[in-house]
Design an enzyme around this catalytic site. Sequence first.
Site, PDB file in Angstrom:
ATOM      1  N   GLU A   1      -0.134   1.413   9.546  1.00  0.00           N
ATOM      2  CA  GLU A   1      -1.312   2.050  10.137  1.00  0.00           C
ATOM      3  C   GLU A   1      -1.009   2.584  11.539  1.00  0.00           C
ATOM      4  O   GLU A   1      -0.187   2.025  12.256  1.00  0.00           O
ATOM      5  CB  GLU A   1      -2.483   1.061  10.192  1.00  0.00           C
ATOM      6  CG  GLU A   1      -3.265   0.956   8.891  1.00  0.00           C
ATOM      7  CD  GLU A   1      -2.521   0.332   7.726  1.00  0.00           C
ATOM      8  OE1 GLU A   1      -1.679  -0.558   7.978  1.00  0.00           O
ATOM      9  OE2 GLU A   1      -2.770   0.723   6.569  1.00  0.00           O
TER      10      GLU A   1
ATOM     11  N   CYS B   1       0.854  -1.187   0.000  1.00  0.00           N
ATOM     12  CA  CYS B   1       0.000   0.000   0.000  1.00  0.00           C
ATOM     13  C   CYS B   1       0.890   1.237   0.000  1.00  0.00           C
ATOM     14  O   CYS B   1       1.789   1.353   0.826  1.00  0.00           O
ATOM     15  CB  CYS B   1      -0.869  -0.045   1.250  1.00  0.00           C
ATOM     16  SG  CYS B   1      -1.722   1.496   1.587  1.00  0.00           S
TER      17      CYS B   1
ATOM     18  N   THR C   1      -3.925   4.730   7.684  1.00  0.00           N
ATOM     19  CA  THR C   1      -2.906   4.393   6.699  1.00  0.00           C
ATOM     20  C   THR C   1      -2.058   5.621   6.340  1.00  0.00           C
ATOM     21  O   THR C   1      -2.597   6.657   5.965  1.00  0.00           O
ATOM     22  CB  THR C   1      -3.597   3.863   5.426  1.00  0.00           C
ATOM     23  OG1 THR C   1      -4.355   2.721   5.778  1.00  0.00           O
ATOM     24  CG2 THR C   1      -2.597   3.493   4.356  1.00  0.00           C
TER      25      THR C   1
ATOM     26  N   TYR D   1      -9.453  -0.290  -4.769  1.00  0.00           N
ATOM     27  CA  TYR D   1      -8.916  -1.591  -4.389  1.00  0.00           C
ATOM     28  C   TYR D   1      -8.812  -2.559  -5.562  1.00  0.00           C
ATOM     29  O   TYR D   1      -7.986  -3.465  -5.556  1.00  0.00           O
ATOM     30  CB  TYR D   1      -9.759  -2.196  -3.250  1.00  0.00           C
ATOM     31  CG  TYR D   1      -9.273  -1.753  -1.892  1.00  0.00           C
ATOM     32  CD1 TYR D   1      -9.126  -0.399  -1.616  1.00  0.00           C
ATOM     33  CD2 TYR D   1      -8.943  -2.668  -0.904  1.00  0.00           C
ATOM     34  CE1 TYR D   1      -8.671   0.016  -0.385  1.00  0.00           C
ATOM     35  CE2 TYR D   1      -8.482  -2.258   0.326  1.00  0.00           C
ATOM     36  CZ  TYR D   1      -8.342  -0.918   0.588  1.00  0.00           C
ATOM     37  OH  TYR D   1      -7.876  -0.509   1.811  1.00  0.00           O
TER      38      TYR D   1
ATOM     39  N   GLU E   1      -5.763  -6.338   5.486  1.00  0.00           N
ATOM     40  CA  GLU E   1      -6.009  -5.046   4.847  1.00  0.00           C
ATOM     41  C   GLU E   1      -6.982  -5.204   3.685  1.00  0.00           C
ATOM     42  O   GLU E   1      -7.867  -4.387   3.472  1.00  0.00           O
ATOM     43  CB  GLU E   1      -4.675  -4.455   4.378  1.00  0.00           C
ATOM     44  CG  GLU E   1      -4.608  -2.950   4.457  1.00  0.00           C
ATOM     45  CD  GLU E   1      -5.357  -2.257   3.346  1.00  0.00           C
ATOM     46  OE1 GLU E   1      -5.853  -1.145   3.568  1.00  0.00           O
ATOM     47  OE2 GLU E   1      -5.472  -2.813   2.241  1.00  0.00           O
TER      48      GLU E   1
ATOM     49  N   CYS F   1      -3.737   7.386  -1.404  1.00  0.00           N
ATOM     50  CA  CYS F   1      -5.083   7.440  -1.982  1.00  0.00           C
ATOM     51  C   CYS F   1      -6.134   7.862  -0.947  1.00  0.00           C
ATOM     52  O   CYS F   1      -7.186   8.379  -1.320  1.00  0.00           O
ATOM     53  CB  CYS F   1      -5.496   6.090  -2.528  1.00  0.00           C
ATOM     54  SG  CYS F   1      -4.149   5.028  -2.964  1.00  0.00           S
TER      55      CYS F   1
ATOM     56  N   CYS G   1      -5.171  -1.140  -6.888  1.00  0.00           N
ATOM     57  CA  CYS G   1      -3.925  -1.320  -6.119  1.00  0.00           C
ATOM     58  C   CYS G   1      -3.732  -2.786  -5.761  1.00  0.00           C
ATOM     59  O   CYS G   1      -2.625  -3.304  -5.833  1.00  0.00           O
ATOM     60  CB  CYS G   1      -3.893  -0.422  -4.891  1.00  0.00           C
ATOM     61  SG  CYS G   1      -4.970  -0.903  -3.541  1.00  0.00           S
TER      62      CYS G   1
ATOM     63  N   HIS H   1     -12.884   5.221  -2.445  1.00  0.00           N
ATOM     64  CA  HIS H   1     -11.823   4.353  -1.923  1.00  0.00           C
ATOM     65  C   HIS H   1     -12.045   2.889  -2.307  1.00  0.00           C
ATOM     66  O   HIS H   1     -11.091   2.158  -2.563  1.00  0.00           O
ATOM     67  CB  HIS H   1     -11.693   4.529  -0.406  1.00  0.00           C
ATOM     68  CG  HIS H   1     -10.320   4.162   0.068  1.00  0.00           C
ATOM     69  ND1 HIS H   1      -9.178   4.753  -0.429  1.00  0.00           N
ATOM     70  CD2 HIS H   1      -9.889   3.233   0.958  1.00  0.00           C
ATOM     71  CE1 HIS H   1      -8.113   4.203   0.142  1.00  0.00           C
ATOM     72  NE2 HIS H   1      -8.526   3.284   0.994  1.00  0.00           N
TER      73      HIS H   1
HETATM   74 FE1  SF4 Z   1      -3.386   1.641   0.090  1.00  0.00          FE
HETATM   75 FE2  SF4 Z   1      -4.783   0.641  -1.921  1.00  0.00          FE
HETATM   76 FE3  SF4 Z   1      -5.963   2.102  -0.035  1.00  0.00          FE
HETATM   77 FE4  SF4 Z   1      -4.291   3.204  -1.834  1.00  0.00          FE
HETATM   78  S1  SF4 Z   1      -6.279   2.250  -2.224  1.00  0.00           S
HETATM   79  S2  SF4 Z   1      -4.377   3.608   0.335  1.00  0.00           S
HETATM   80  S3  SF4 Z   1      -2.792   1.616  -2.047  1.00  0.00           S
HETATM   81  S4  SF4 Z   1      -4.996   0.094   0.215  1.00  0.00           S
HETATM   82 FE    FE Z   2      -6.371   0.732   2.536  1.00  0.00          FE
END
Ligand code: SF4
Ligand code: FE
Length: 508
Positions: free
Chosen positions: A274, A115, A206, A313, A460, A119, A316, A309
Amino acid sequence: MGREVASNFPKKEGIMKLRNGAEYIESLRQLRPRIYYKGQMIEDVTRHPATAPHVRAAAMTYALASKTKYKELATATSHLTGRTISRFTHIHQNIEDLIKKIKLLRVLGQKTGTCFQRCVGFDGINAVYSVAYEVDKKYGTDYMERFKQWLIRIQDDNLMVVGAMTDPKGDRSKGPADQSDPDQYVRVVERREDGVVIRGAKLHMTGAVNSHEILIMPTTALDERSRDYAIVCAIPIDAPGITLIFGRQAGDDRRDHLERIDVGKPRFGVVGGEAVIAFEDVFVPNERIFMNGETDYAGSLVYRFAAHHRANYGACKTGLMDVLTGAVSYLAQIQGTAKGSHIRDKVTEMIHLSETLYSSSIACSAEGQPTPSGAYLVDTMLANVCKQNVTRFHFEVARLATDIAGGFIATMPSEYDLESEAVGHLVEKYFSGVSEIPVKERIKIGRLIEAMTGGTAMVESMHGAGSPQAQRIMIFREGRLAEKIKLAKALAGIPGKGKGKAAGGGNK
Ligand code: SF4
Ligand code: FE
């Protein structure tokens, strides 16, 4: 409060202040946040073994923007100033912006295998922007203007913002106003002429320890009794009254020895790094407040943030799955199993699941719509489906990777044993694969697979951006069941009257 962050950095006109990863890392050294880890204060997050990997992962978001190959994805033109900015500080102006974000996140996932954290603030900025516009329209407030002023500085200085949403929540059967400890949700404890004082905490944050600014948002829809909890504001990470407590992760002791082959991903962390952020009576001046008591908009804010958000996912995590697929494919080659038909079939399934996931991220972006402010929002139903798929597909991909890799990823002796005079020859002999590959290489790849399929990383995927049930609630709510019932009735020749509405809603 409200002072310049990283002000020692000379800013060239029209150029983002922090232009690359090294400048980002240097800027963190100018800050003085109060961070604890295993009971000790962390003096320098960029050098401490627990936090440095996460700093490097976030630095990749800066590094990419300075590379010609990725500039198009990693930068954008600010609609506020017309200047070139990091995409992570941009307000989505159209569908193309939403899709570019998804593509950018996949590349970053591939490059870091973890991660890269930035974001969350990105999504927070976009959610607050669109909601501030609507609050102003209804109440005649000036949140949008304040927010724009703050955002221009974030864009020009290219700062990292931690989006702070999740409160501790205390007794889950009760809302914020009914808790025996009212600080279980971040709240305003004092209102002054020039600002407010806030108290409470945000959990699972995060990238918090290596951000410049915190963007605080409510965590849930609020009723009128919860006015003090309807607070949106921005605070510098090292403002007085803020304490961060960095969480432990599986295998974090191994990171004290990054040069060892036992680490898995030596440069970047397991997940986002985190932290708890505690606010012990922190003063926030008016110019940094973007919602203050408008409880009827808290729900939309949470909802928009979550949709943005959740869409991420599928990108990423797909990047991570790409790395995992590559890792097991290479391991299969050096173990001599790559030609087995069942191995090829499992790798095919891993690719299939990754691309399926990616397609839901692209789909919810392609189906995005403008909000009244002009900022674009992803299709919320498809974004929820996307994140729900992550909670299955990433686990299935991890299962297949573990299956292909074999039990040795859980039982490997450490590099210390490999180097030991007493037993090194035994490790060397019994952990070798095909003859021309050094045993260290097989162990390194095995450790990478271990790091990417184990505890913290997978948790996560399950709970980040909201636990699976949170998506299921939205999927049912947005499922347009009444319309679907109508379709069925029409085809079956059942007259339109009677119960058209499904239990629990279903109308968008
Ligand atoms: Fe992390 Fe993925 Fe969330 Fe971006 S979208 S903060 S890379 S878990
Ligand atoms: Fe996350």
